[in-house]
Each structure stands twice: as structure tokens, then as C-alpha cells.
Design a protein around this motif. Structure first.
Motif, PDB file in Angstrom:
ATOM      1  N   VAL A 162      -9.486   6.516  -4.711  1.00  0.00           N
ATOM      2  CA  VAL A 162      -9.670   7.629  -3.905  1.00  0.00           C
ATOM      3  C   VAL A 162      -8.286   8.385  -3.928  1.00  0.00           C
ATOM      4  CG1 VAL A 162      -9.687   8.262  -1.454  1.00  0.00           C
ATOM      5  CG2 VAL A 162     -11.011   6.552  -2.397  1.00  0.00           C
ATOM      6  N   TRP A 201       0.664  -1.306  -0.045  1.00  0.00           N
ATOM      7  CA  TRP A 201      -0.148  -0.013   0.130  1.00  0.00           C
ATOM      8  C   TRP A 201       0.861   1.167  -0.036  1.00  0.00           C
ATOM      9  CZ3 TRP A 201      -4.204   2.283  -1.234  1.00  0.00           C
ATOM     10  CH2 TRP A 201      -5.319   1.495  -1.316  1.00  0.00           C
ATOM     11  N   THR A 237     -15.149  10.774  -1.853  1.00  0.00           N
ATOM     12  CA  THR A 237     -14.488  11.515  -2.717  1.00  0.00           C
ATOM     13  C   THR A 237     -14.899  11.965  -4.154  1.00  0.00           C
ATOM     14  OG1 THR A 237     -13.143   9.515  -3.210  1.00  0.00           O
ATOM     15  CG2 THR A 237     -12.076  10.901  -1.689  1.00  0.00           C
ATOM     16  N   CYS A 293      -4.282  11.313   2.297  1.00  0.00           N
ATOM     17  CA  CYS A 293      -4.255   9.813   1.705  1.00  0.00           C
ATOM     18  C   CYS A 293      -4.164   8.708   2.741  1.00  0.00           C
ATOM     19  CB  CYS A 293      -3.323   9.453   0.676  1.00  0.00           C
ATOM     20  SG  CYS A 293      -3.904  10.279  -0.977  1.00  0.00           S
ATOM     21  N   GLY A 303      -6.369   0.312   4.214  1.00  0.00           N
ATOM     22  CA  GLY A 303      -6.084  -0.741   2.876  1.00  0.00           C
ATOM     23  C   GLY A 303      -5.200  -1.599   3.642  1.00  0.00           C
ATOM     24  N   VAL A 348      -6.820   6.257   3.785  1.00  0.00           N
ATOM     25  CA  VAL A 348      -6.862   4.958   2.960  1.00  0.00           C
ATOM     26  C   VAL A 348      -5.904   4.080   3.114  1.00  0.00           C
ATOM     27  CG1 VAL A 348      -6.737   4.878   0.041  1.00  0.00           C
ATOM     28  CG2 VAL A 348      -7.706   6.801   1.191  1.00  0.00           C
ATOM     29  N   THR A 387      -8.942  -4.320  -1.833  1.00  0.00           N
ATOM     30  CA  THR A 387      -8.531  -2.984  -1.166  1.00  0.00           C
ATOM     31  C   THR A 387      -8.153  -1.814  -2.237  1.00  0.00           C
ATOM     32  OG1 THR A 387      -6.398  -3.639  -0.413  1.00  0.00           O
ATOM     33  CG2 THR A 387      -8.307  -3.870   0.968  1.00  0.00           C
ATOM     34  N   GLY A 413      -9.409   1.821  -3.032  1.00  0.00           N
ATOM     35  CA  GLY A 413      -8.601   2.761  -2.612  1.00  0.00           C
ATOM     36  C   GLY A 413      -8.008   3.442  -3.652  1.00  0.00           C
ATOM     37  N   THR A 414      -7.505   2.797  -4.639  1.00  0.00           N
ATOM     38  CA  THR A 414      -6.520   3.763  -5.515  1.00  0.00           C
ATOM     39  C   THR A 414      -7.472   4.539  -6.481  1.00  0.00           C
ATOM     40  OG1 THR A 414      -6.859   1.830  -7.455  1.00  0.00           O
ATOM     41  CG2 THR A 414      -4.884   1.819  -6.075  1.00  0.00           C
ATOM     42  N   LEU A 442     -13.303   2.153   3.615  1.00  0.00           N
ATOM     43  CA  LEU A 442     -12.728   2.203   2.069  1.00  0.00           C
ATOM     44  C   LEU A 442     -13.875   2.708   1.214  1.00  0.00           C
ATOM     45  CD1 LEU A 442      -9.718  -0.258   1.802  1.00  0.00           C
ATOM     46  CD2 LEU A 442      -9.753   2.052   1.939  1.00  0.00           C
ATOM     47  N   LEU A 465     -15.264   6.074   1.940  1.00  0.00           N
ATOM     48  CA  LEU A 465     -14.103   6.988   1.566  1.00  0.00           C
ATOM     49  C   LEU A 465     -14.281   7.372  -0.266  1.00  0.00           C
ATOM     50  CD1 LEU A 465     -11.035   6.122   3.498  1.00  0.00           C
ATOM     51  CD2 LEU A 465     -12.398   8.195   3.818  1.00  0.00           C
ATOM     52  N   LEU A 466     -14.467   6.208  -0.739  1.00  0.00           N
ATOM     53  CA  LEU A 466     -14.603   6.318  -2.142  1.00  0.00           C
ATOM     54  C   LEU A 466     -15.973   6.978  -2.570  1.00  0.00           C
ATOM     55  CD1 LEU A 466     -13.933   5.521  -4.986  1.00  0.00           C
ATOM     56  CD2 LEU A 466     -14.917   3.394  -4.734  1.00  0.00           C
TER      57      LEU A 466
END
Length: 222
Positions: free
Chosen positions: A141, A57, A205, A171, A178, A174, A134, A138-139, A198, A201-202
Motif C-alpha cells: 500500500v 511501522w 490501492t 499512509c 498495522g 496503514v 501486517t 501494508g508495505t 489492511l 486498503l491493499l
């Protein structure tokens, strides 16, 4: 509006493919940086399993940051960004299209390469699946938050360093959730809580980052 969004995304995608180095650099950095940790830590498998999720991560976060500095620079330099502002097209749509292309070219390859690095750290199959999930959550975000940082630093000296200072603190959640999801699987705990955060958060954002990036672009171009 949807046709304009797709046209902008397709344009940026074509332009990015003309610079293959910008596409391959984050992926190569991701693989090389993560591969160095087993050499430095040692061959102890239990240790590698414990640190694997965090290492992957951290490398994914840094790899995503590599391509942020050029997100709006070319359009700003050749005047395309000014034309987009004058055309009446939604700047929110522009920011969303830029973030989508950044994720497709930077984040999605990391999702594909992530399971291979999981094997390098001797993760279990469940942990590798969790790691992939994850990264998939997460990416995007990271790309959305990065688009806000890139818009805020557009036209400034040392913009790349400023992006890191702005985006990296945002970040951290995340990164924590993650890596925490993968660590939970390794100790036998179901990672539903981490995955839920996660996902939240997505969604947050997706709703908030494009308007924030659009407002930053108007300030930077004005």
C-alpha cells in the motif's frame, strides 16, 4: 499487456541493481532507526513490547519514503518516459510495474527484516508473526500510494519534500492498523479486524493507485 508489464518491471529491476546504494539504504535505515529506540527508551521489556509494533511501522513508513523520489526521475530525465507515452503502452501498466519494483526492492526486504526487529523488542512469537503479516499487507500500500505522490511531484523543485507532504497523510491508516494489530496481540486480542482493514486498503490501492499515478504522469509530462 502482461508481456509489456513484465518487460517494464524486469527493465526497472535491472536498472535498480546497478545502483546498490539505493537498494540497501532503506533497509539499513530501517534497522538502524528501529535499533535506536531501545537505547533511548531503556531496557524495560514490558515497555519495549508495548511500543515495538508502532516503532517498527513508523520506521518502515519512513524507509519506504526514502526511495520514492527516484521512482520516475531517471526515466523523466533521459526521455524514456516521453517515449513510453508516445509508444501507446498503457500508463496504468507503467505505474503498476514501477510500484511493483519499488515494493520488491524496498518493501519486501522490510518484511524479511521485520521479525528480527521483533526479537529486538522482545515480542512474543505470535506478535512477530502478526507484525510480519501486517508488513506483508501494508508495505505494498505504501509503494502504491508513493507512486502516486512521485508522479504528482515529477519535475518539480523540492520534489522529495512534496512527496512526504502528499503521501504521509495518506499512509496514516496503514500505520494505525498495522501497529494496532501488533498491539492487539500483545494484550491478548485477536487482530482479525486490523488485518481485514489492511487487506481492504491493499485491494483499494491496487485498483485505484495505478490509474491515479498514470493520470498524474500525463499531467506532469505534458
Amino acid at each position: 499487456m502482461s508481456s509489456g508489464f513484465m518487460a517494464l518491471a524486469a527493465r526497472d529491476f535491472r536498472l535498480a541493481w546497478r545502483r546498490p546504494v539505493d537498494i540497501w539504504l532503506p533497509v539499513v535505515f530501517f534497522g538502524v532507526a528501529a535499533s535506536l529506540f531501545p537505547l533511548g527508551v531503556g531496557p524495560e521489556l514490558q515497555t519495549l513490547r508495548q511500543i515495538g509494533g508502532g516503532v517498527v511501522w513508523v520506521c518502515a513508513l519512513l524507509s519506504t519514503m526514502l526511495a520514492l523520489n527516484t521512482l520516475y526521475v531517471s526515466d523523466y530525465s533521459d526521455g524514456s518516459l516521453d517515449q513510453m507515452l508516445l509508444s501507446g503502452h498503457s500508463m496504468v501498466m507503467l505505474a503498476a510495474a514501477k510500484a511493483l519494483v519499488h515494493w520488491l526492492l524496498t518493501g519486501l526486504p522490510l518484511v524479511v527484516v521485520g521479525p528480527l526487529l521483533g526479537l529486538l523488542f522482545d515480542m512474543s512469537s505470535t506478535a512477530i508473526v502478526t507484525l510480519t503479516l501486517t508488513l506483508l499487507l501494508g508495505t505494498p500500500v505504501l509503494s502504491l500510494l508513493g507512486s502516486v505522490g512521485a508522479a504528482l511531484t515529477l519535475g518539480l523543485r523540492s520534489g522529495g519534500a512534496l512527496i512526504l507532504l502528499i503521501v504521509l497523510p495518506l499512509c496514516i491508516p496503514v500505520l494505525i492498523f498495522g501497529a494496532g494489530a501488533v498491539s492487539s496481540v500483545e494484550i491478548g486480542v485477536f487482530p482479525s479486524g486490523h488485518l481485514s482493514v489492511l487487506g481492504a486498503l491493499l485491494l483499494l490501492t491496487l485498483v485505484g493507485a495505478p490509474p491515479a499515478a498514470a493520470a498524474a504522469l500525463r499531467i506532469s509530462v505534458a
